[in-house]
Design an enzyme around this catalytic site. Structure first.
Site, mmCIF file in Angstrom:
data_model
loop_
_atom_site.group_PDB
_atom_site.id
_atom_site.type_symbol
_atom_site.label_atom_id
_atom_site.label_comp_id
_atom_site.label_asym_id
_atom_site.label_seq_id
_atom_site.Cartn_x
_atom_site.Cartn_y
_atom_site.Cartn_z
ATOM 1 N N SER A 289 0.850 -1.199 0.000
ATOM 2 C CA SER A 289 0.000 0.000 0.000
ATOM 3 C C SER A 289 0.880 1.241 0.000
ATOM 4 O O SER A 289 1.984 1.224 0.542
ATOM 5 C CB SER A 289 -0.870 0.028 1.258
ATOM 6 N N ASP A 290 0.404 2.314 -0.591
ATOM 7 C CA ASP A 290 1.087 3.575 -0.360
ATOM 8 C C ASP A 290 0.904 3.890 1.125
ATOM 9 O O ASP A 290 -0.002 3.378 1.788
ATOM 10 C CB ASP A 290 0.557 4.698 -1.267
ATOM 11 N N TRP A 291 1.777 4.729 1.620
ATOM 12 C CA TRP A 291 1.862 4.948 3.057
ATOM 13 C C TRP A 291 0.552 5.500 3.631
ATOM 14 O O TRP A 291 0.127 6.588 3.308
ATOM 15 C CB TRP A 291 3.068 5.835 3.363
ATOM 16 N N GLY A 293 -2.250 4.346 2.859
ATOM 17 C CA GLY A 293 -3.203 4.351 1.753
ATOM 18 C C GLY A 293 -4.240 3.243 1.859
ATOM 19 O O GLY A 293 -5.124 3.142 1.021
#
Ligand code: BGC
Length: 775
Positions: A289-291, A293
């Site tokens: 996941s993006d941080w 996200g």
């Protein structure tokens, strides 16, 4: 792994129904819809022998893992690195270190600051793209970082004012694709897992994330993130296209993006992760996941997310609970952990991987120095991505100059704040802080910045040259209207820039101070040479036609050797070959709806990609707008002629309309998509009077009235050639290059008929025309 279209076709009917109700602004299948694709494909390593070997080892281990241990490796922990997975000490599995950025290890000492992605793209040079990835990978490796958080092909640059366009490569899918593949291979050849990001449709900063009211116990969402709405064909032919090359080259990790894509958050979008990435493109690695996200626990797990960062997010103990109560299958959780370990084995990181010495700034002691001799490569790429667009009467190169004047905040390294409080540029972290004042711009802002060990400013490098020539240099870095004019000055070099950062989009492609500065210098100096450092397009209508502006350079974001790279071009040691990786319009308004990100106050905001395939030069071609400087344009100190176009279709490959359905998908898609099906050859001749190389470009017009007039499908560096010498450029076209995405069939499909072929030096300077016919 075989691809089945049945789920998607069912959903196509739903899409059509929704469109008939008039609920969508576009009449294209799947537009705005994320049809469900379940269950998540289980990785099995069938792509090739290395993956198979890696999976065998990984499966043997995860078969012995407890649920807690599986949870531990799919889960972020805050610690030393930007992200860290949990260890499984019982089996000697270490915590994996994840770190930024795509253009250099961020926030560390004794690391290099490479040119940004956009700058690399401007080289149109495959060899340099690979070397870039390789050198970058070596620095990650040396610091003991397992997973590099790059390269980035999202954003591609749909929105001209997008804040992160510079981290990515180009709005042209072929240019971005070739770079994504080469960088990925380079990074992974150095033993580090590359992360292709951000998957997918992450084209603007405005409202990329939901707003959360932290004061409420349930962390109430006060508004949701933007939904990038794009149709299925556009997703495949434009936005997913560059990622395919990263996957083809073995990318071990893909980062899902923050925003919603067709109304479903990207990190819980089953169509994007289970469907396109893991089924159609056969992805064997893990999705991270993006941080922060991740927006849900069970939904993200079932939709194909494998690792959550930077902490447990909605998972951790909750994921174990979800498995225990049957909301997530144990098979899914095992697959998540297996994918992480298989990737680790695939990169052979179990063998003597360096100790993780990534560390906080305040650590005392000797940091590991990973710079090696990368400064030479950085300098070379810096020069190769420098684009000359105006050069009246051979103003450049500067030959034997004795006296020059240098103007503008972008000429020097950042100075004290009180010297010029307006922040027009200054993109790099000084002393690891955020006190960036007006210095020369070598990288953008946000998580994608590099951390230069030093910066050679333009002023510094030009001074060196003048000193060697026993000349004189004068300067004024601060005034908007410098003066008086030094009458013996042979050239006035003006430096301006255009800053951009993650988290916000640009409000303009220009700024008044910089434009005034250029005009003021030009009004007194008959030989004004302008260099811009920029994070994306920078329009120049305020002064480009000024008769005293004799040369103009798009200097990109060159990294630590900035001044040296530029001086190499200015003084003619390097004959420029850089080409614009985007279109420069005559005026900002010409970008139309593609100028700004979508800013809406709605609880559920929408960005409608109704332009479909037509972004950047495809948009200009379609709307018949003449740009100032077209995509692919860049001058040399010599001139080139093109002749002898030859085209040939291959006889020995499958030329059926669709790839052979009996052949299994491997990572990167159907293997036949990469078959070379046609070749194009052309001669390039140096018709000028100095040695030089040219980037020959191949554009294709795919049959049909629903395709862009011309699409870049190949580029080759030819030379260096001495005056009068010629050399042949050979372009290889793959099945994918000549296919369009068939939404009904959910396959890449040849269009039968006659393809137009153009070869030349830019997207609009195409002296050679021919055809290829696919029967
Ligand atoms: C960015 C990612 C980055 C991550 C970790 C996020 O804000 O969108 O590109 O890799 O932070 O720093």
């Amino acid at each position: 792994m075989k691809f089945s279209a049945s789920t998607l076709l069912l959903s196509a009917q739903a899409a059509a129904a929704a469109l008939n109700n008039g609920t969508n602004p576009s009449e294209v299948p799947y537009y705005g819809l994320s049809p469900p694709v379940y269950p998540a494909p289980v990785g099995n390593g069938t792509s090739d022998r290395s993956w198979a070997k890696a999976y065998k080892k990984a499966k043997a281990l995860t078969a012995q893992f407890t649920l807690e241990e599986k949870m531990n490796v799919t889960n972020g922990f805050e610690g030393l690195c930007v992200g860290n997975t949990g260890a499984v000490p019982r089996f000697g599995i270490p915590s994996l270190c994840f770190a930024d950025a795509p253009d250099g290890v961020r926030g560390q000492e004794f690391v290099s600051a490479f040119p940004a992605g956009l700058h690399l793209a401007a080289t149109f040079n495959k060899d340099l793209m690979y070397k870039y990835g390789k050198a970058l990978g070596e620095e990650y490796y040396g610091k003991g970082i397992h997973v590099a958080l790059g390269p980035s092909a999202g954003p591609m640059g749909r929105v001209m004012r997008g804040g992160r366009n510079w981290e990515g490569l180009s709005p042209d899918p072929s240019l971005a694709a070739v770079a994504m593949g080469a960088i990925t291979r380079g990074i992974q050849d150095s033993g580090v897992i590359a992360t292709a990001k951000h998957w997918l449709l992450n084209e603007q900063e405005a409202r990329r994330r939901p707003s959360v009211d932290e004061s409420t116990p349930e962390r109430r969402v006060t508004d949701e993130a933007i939904s990038s709405n794009a149709d299925d064909r556009t997703i495949h032919e434009l936005y997913a296209f560059p990622f395919m090359n990263a996957l083809k080259e073995g990318a071990g990790s893909v980062m899902c993006s923050y925003q919603r894509a067709n109304h479903s958050y990207a990190c819980q979008n089953s169509k994007l992760m289970n469907g396109i990435l893991k089924t159609q493109l056969g992805f064997e690695g893990f999705v991270v996941s993006d941080w922060r996200g991740q927006r849900s626990g069970v939904a993200s797990a079932n939709a194909g997310l494998d690792v959550v960062m930077p902490d447990h997010g909605f998972w951790g103990e909750k994921l174990v609970e979800a498995v225990n109560n049957g909301s997530v299958s144990e098979e899914r959780m095992t697959d998540m952990a297996t994918r992480v370990l298989a990737t680790w084995y695939y990169l052979e990181q179990e063998n003597n991987f360096p100790e993780t010495t990534y560390r906080s700034y305040s650590t005392v002691g000797d940091p590991v120095n990973v710079q090696a001799d990368h400064s030479d490569l950085i300098r070379e790429i810096g020069a190769a991505g420098t684009v000359l667009v105006k050069n009246v009467n051979k103003t450049l190169p500067l030959k034997d100059v004795k006296m020059v004047s240098v103007y503008g905040y972008d000429a020097t390294v950042p100075q004290s704040p009180w010297q010029n409080p307006n922040r027009y540029g200054g993109g790099y972290e000084v002393n690891f802080g955020w006190n960036t004042f007006n210095g020369t711009l070598v990288t953008g802002g946000g998580s994608g910045i590099s951390t230069p060990p030093y910066v050679v400013s333009p002023f510094h490098a030009i001074s060196d040259r003048i000193a060697k020539n026993k000349g004189t240099i004068r300067w004024d870095f601060y005034s908007e209207a410098p003066g008086p004019h030094y009458v013996n000055t042979e050239a006035c070099l003006v430096f301006i820039n255009g800053y951009a950062s993650e988290s916000f989009d640009r409000v303009s492609l220009t700024d008044e101070f910089s434009d005034n500065l250029v005009i003021n210098v030009a009004s007194m100096c008959p030989n004004t040479i302008v260099t811009m450092h920029h994070t994306g397009a920078r329009t120049v209508d305020a002064w480009i036609d000024h008769p005293n502006v004799t040369a103009v350079i798009y200097g990109g974001l060159p990294g630590q050797e900035s001044g040296n790279s530029l001086a190499d071009v200015l003084f003619g040691d390097v004959n420029p070959t850089g080409k614009l990786p985007f279109t420069i319009a005559k005026k900002e308004e010409d970008y139309g709806e593609l100028l700004n990100s979508t800013n809406s106050k709605d609880f559920f905001p929408e960005a409608n990609f109704t332009e479909g395939l037509y972004i950047d030069y495809r948009y200009f071609d379609k709307k018949n707008i003449t740009p100032l400087y077209e995509f692919g344009f860049g001058l040399s100190y010599t001139t080139f002629g093109f002749s002898n176009l030859e085209t040939a279709v291959k006889a020995d490959v499958n030329m059926d309309e669709f790839p052979d359905p009996e052949i299994d998908i491997i990572q990167g898609g159907h293997p036949e998509l990469w078959d070379v099906v046609a070749t194009v050859k052309a001669h390039v001749e140096n018709t000028g009077d100095v040695d030089g190389a040219e980037i020959a470009q191949l554009y294709i017009g795919v049959p049909g009235d629903d395709t862009p007039a011309r699409q870049l499908r190949g580029f080759e560096r030819v030379g260096p050639l001495v005056p009068g010498q010629n050399h042949r450029a050979v372009f290889e076209l793959t099945r994918r290059d000549l296919s369009t995405w068939d939404v009904e069939a959910q396959q890449w499909r040849f269009r039968r008929g006659t393809y137009k072929v153009y070869v030349g030096s830019s997207s609009r300077k195409l002296p050679l025309e021919g055809t290829i016919t696919i029967e």
